[in-house]
Design a protein around this motif. Structure first.
Motif, PDB file in Angstrom:
ATOM      1  N   ASP A 246       0.934  -1.111  -0.188  1.00  0.00           N
ATOM      2  CA  ASP A 246      -0.042   0.036  -0.067  1.00  0.00           C
ATOM      3  C   ASP A 246       1.028   1.183  -0.110  1.00  0.00           C
ATOM      4  O   ASP A 246       1.421   1.570   0.992  1.00  0.00           O
ATOM      5  CB  ASP A 246      -0.951  -0.034   1.339  1.00  0.00           C
ATOM      6  CG  ASP A 246      -2.038   1.332   1.208  1.00  0.00           C
ATOM      7  OD1 ASP A 246      -2.038   2.025   0.292  1.00  0.00           O
ATOM      8  OD2 ASP A 246      -2.640   1.298   2.327  1.00  0.00           O
ATOM      9  N   PRO A 247       1.127   2.011  -1.137  1.00  0.00           N
ATOM     10  CA  PRO A 247       1.962   3.199  -1.392  1.00  0.00           C
ATOM     11  C   PRO A 247       1.560   4.224  -0.389  1.00  0.00           C
ATOM     12  O   PRO A 247       2.370   5.088  -0.062  1.00  0.00           O
ATOM     13  CB  PRO A 247       1.884   3.367  -2.726  1.00  0.00           C
ATOM     14  CG  PRO A 247       1.424   2.317  -3.268  1.00  0.00           C
ATOM     15  CD  PRO A 247       0.482   1.413  -2.472  1.00  0.00           C
ATOM     16  N   SER A 248       0.040   4.384  -0.099  1.00  0.00           N
ATOM     17  CA  SER A 248      -0.488   5.114   0.884  1.00  0.00           C
ATOM     18  C   SER A 248       0.433   5.435   2.192  1.00  0.00           C
ATOM     19  O   SER A 248       0.140   6.439   2.929  1.00  0.00           O
ATOM     20  CB  SER A 248      -1.830   5.345   0.857  1.00  0.00           C
ATOM     21  OG  SER A 248      -2.224   4.220   1.436  1.00  0.00           O
ATOM     22  N   GLY A 249       1.030   4.351   2.569  1.00  0.00           N
ATOM     23  CA  GLY A 249       1.600   4.215   3.846  1.00  0.00           C
ATOM     24  C   GLY A 249       2.920   5.083   3.970  1.00  0.00           C
ATOM     25  O   GLY A 249       3.104   5.379   5.132  1.00  0.00           O
ATOM     26  N   GLY A 250       3.352   5.713   2.895  1.00  0.00           N
ATOM     27  CA  GLY A 250       4.548   6.259   2.941  1.00  0.00           C
ATOM     28  C   GLY A 250       5.899   5.611   3.207  1.00  0.00           C
ATOM     29  O   GLY A 250       5.789   4.408   3.366  1.00  0.00           O
ATOM     30  N   PRO A 253      10.339   3.428   0.034  1.00  0.00           N
ATOM     31  CA  PRO A 253      11.907   2.834  -0.216  1.00  0.00           C
ATOM     32  C   PRO A 253      12.393   2.013   1.115  1.00  0.00           C
ATOM     33  O   PRO A 253      12.756   0.973   0.977  1.00  0.00           O
ATOM     34  CB  PRO A 253      12.909   4.073  -0.242  1.00  0.00           C
ATOM     35  CG  PRO A 253      12.018   5.070  -0.785  1.00  0.00           C
ATOM     36  CD  PRO A 253      10.639   5.054  -0.176  1.00  0.00           C
ATOM     37  N   VAL A 254      12.116   2.682   2.217  1.00  0.00           N
ATOM     38  CA  VAL A 254      12.399   1.911   3.450  1.00  0.00           C
ATOM     39  C   VAL A 254      11.656   0.622   3.676  1.00  0.00           C
ATOM     40  O   VAL A 254      11.952  -0.476   3.905  1.00  0.00           O
ATOM     41  CB  VAL A 254      12.171   3.058   4.652  1.00  0.00           C
ATOM     42  CG1 VAL A 254      12.389   2.364   6.090  1.00  0.00           C
ATOM     43  CG2 VAL A 254      12.926   4.029   4.498  1.00  0.00           C
ATOM     44  N   ARG A 255      10.170   0.738   3.344  1.00  0.00           N
ATOM     45  CA  ARG A 255       9.338  -0.494   3.529  1.00  0.00           C
ATOM     46  C   ARG A 255       9.951  -1.553   2.540  1.00  0.00           C
ATOM     47  O   ARG A 255       9.719  -2.622   2.806  1.00  0.00           O
ATOM     48  CB  ARG A 255       7.981   0.048   3.425  1.00  0.00           C
ATOM     49  CG  ARG A 255       7.489   0.981   4.391  1.00  0.00           C
ATOM     50  CD  ARG A 255       6.156   1.397   4.011  1.00  0.00           C
ATOM     51  NE  ARG A 255       5.151   0.695   3.752  1.00  0.00           N
ATOM     52  CZ  ARG A 255       4.060   0.872   3.224  1.00  0.00           C
ATOM     53  NH1 ARG A 255       3.876   2.139   2.792  1.00  0.00           N
ATOM     54  NH2 ARG A 255       3.044   0.068   2.996  1.00  0.00           N
ATOM     55  N   LEU A 256      10.233  -1.061   1.374  1.00  0.00           N
ATOM     56  CA  LEU A 256      10.720  -2.102   0.539  1.00  0.00           C
ATOM     57  C   LEU A 256      11.735  -2.646   0.568  1.00  0.00           C
ATOM     58  O   LEU A 256      12.108  -3.923   0.385  1.00  0.00           O
ATOM     59  CB  LEU A 256      10.611  -1.360  -1.087  1.00  0.00           C
ATOM     60  CG  LEU A 256       9.492  -0.945  -1.640  1.00  0.00           C
ATOM     61  CD1 LEU A 256       9.917  -0.209  -3.051  1.00  0.00           C
ATOM     62  CD2 LEU A 256       8.589  -2.060  -2.223  1.00  0.00           C
ATOM     63  N   LEU A 257      12.822  -2.096   1.404  1.00  0.00           N
ATOM     64  CA  LEU A 257      14.045  -2.481   1.775  1.00  0.00           C
ATOM     65  C   LEU A 257      13.772  -3.542   2.900  1.00  0.00           C
ATOM     66  O   LEU A 257      14.289  -4.710   3.119  1.00  0.00           O
ATOM     67  CB  LEU A 257      14.938  -1.513   2.228  1.00  0.00           C
ATOM     68  CG  LEU A 257      15.913  -0.800   1.081  1.00  0.00           C
ATOM     69  CD1 LEU A 257      16.759   0.409   1.753  1.00  0.00           C
ATOM     70  CD2 LEU A 257      16.773  -1.563   0.400  1.00  0.00           C
ATOM     71  N   GLY A 258      12.788  -3.180   3.825  1.00  0.00           N
ATOM     72  CA  GLY A 258      12.247  -4.309   4.860  1.00  0.00           C
ATOM     73  C   GLY A 258      11.684  -5.374   4.295  1.00  0.00           C
ATOM     74  O   GLY A 258      12.214  -6.623   5.014  1.00  0.00           O
ATOM     75  N   ALA A 259      11.001  -5.345   3.254  1.00  0.00           N
ATOM     76  CA  ALA A 259      10.283  -6.453   2.920  1.00  0.00           C
ATOM     77  C   ALA A 259      11.282  -7.315   2.333  1.00  0.00           C
ATOM     78  O   ALA A 259      11.204  -8.663   2.222  1.00  0.00           O
ATOM     79  CB  ALA A 259       9.131  -6.019   1.743  1.00  0.00           C
TER      80      ALA A 259
END
Length: 291
Positions: A246-250, A253-259
């Protein structure tokens, strides 16, 4: 000389590509005709040439080495380009016909394209740009499946995992109810793949626990790789609403690296579970054979 050149042109791999291209052209044509016939857009969109192209890419990459093609990574480039260019070309043809004849039932051309050559030209340029984008996407999908050929027993379940992840992404992006999309759960399929690995692996000589370990881990990480690719695509294409991201969570990049970081241990744990099931099935199969 002519018979020899004809034999070269009609190799099993070339015939595979021909069938794939015929199928993709048929998808675009069928959708175009069904829309003109008045079929509901909610139904006609299931004949998506773009989605079909991605499924075909996975299939071709899985089957091609058995047809004498795509033995090395550079050999993926031409099929990926052909599938992308061929599909976009048929979509462009349908778009031009819809715009020229003001076919309002067709989704290929917008009303702004009717009689406005500048607008239609910009629309077609968008399709040409999409050709390059989908070439990269197709090449990536093919590369994942191509890598699995280092462990042949993982190709079929690994390709199916990719197809299930793609199917769930596609159905969610089209707005299908969550409970219907969940039927394409790759989580369930990864454990079913363990049964395949144990049963088919035993017939390919992969019977010992130590020999099943690497293919099991490969399947676990392949599953998480497919899911991460869907997550990445959901982040880059925010107008598609899916459960993958969900891109709306802001903090994208950090969330993608975490995933990405979480995918490594998740794939390892899943691979160990697959390994346990596969060893059990392999031993049960051997005992049944002896009996």
């Amino acid at each position: 000389m002519s018979s020899e050149s004809e034999g070269i042109k009609r190799t099993p791999f070339v015939r595979l590509l021909h069938r794939a291209m015929i199928f993709l052209a048929a998808l675009v044509i069928v959708r175009f005709v069904l829309e003109l016939a008045g079929l509901s857009p909610d139904v006609a969109r299931y004949f998506s040439g773009t989605a079909g192209m991605l499924f075909v890419a996975i299939y071709v990459a899985a089957v091609a080495p058995l047809r004498g093609g795509m033995q090395k990574f550079p050999q993926l480039l031409l099929p990926a380009l052909l599938l992308s260019a061929w599909t976009r070309a048929w979509i462009i043809v349908a778009t031009v016909i819809s715009a020229v004849f003001h076919l309002e039932r067709s989704h290929f051309a917008a009303k702004e394209d009717y009689g406005n050559w500048a607008q239609l030209g910009r629309h077609l340029v968008g399709h040409v740009i999409a050709l390059g984008v989908f070439f990269i996407v197709i090449l990536l999908l093919m590369a994942v499946v191509h890598l699995l050929w280092r462990w042949p027993v993982t190709v079929a379940p690994g390709a199916m995992l990719g197809a299930f992840v793609l199917m769930r992404y596609w159905t969610e992006a089209m707005g299908v109810e969550a409970w219907r999309s969940a039927a394409w759960s790759s989580t369930v399929l990864i454990f079913l793949s363990a049964f395949y690995l144990g049963g088919v692996g035993a017939r390919l000589g992969v019977t010992e626990a130590r020999k099943l370990l690497v293919p099991s881990l490969v399947l676990g990480w392949t599953w998480r790789l497919w899911v991460y690719l869907a997550t990445l695509f959901a982040a880059l294409v925010p107008f598609h609403s899916t459960h993958f991201f969900d891109p709306s969570g802001g903090h994208v990049p950090v969330r993608l690296l975490g995933a990405l970081g979480a995918s490594v241990p998740e794939g390892f744990i899943a691979g160990l579970i697959v390994w346990g099931i596969a060893v059990w099935i392999a031993r049960a199969t051997q005992q049944q054979t002896r009996t």
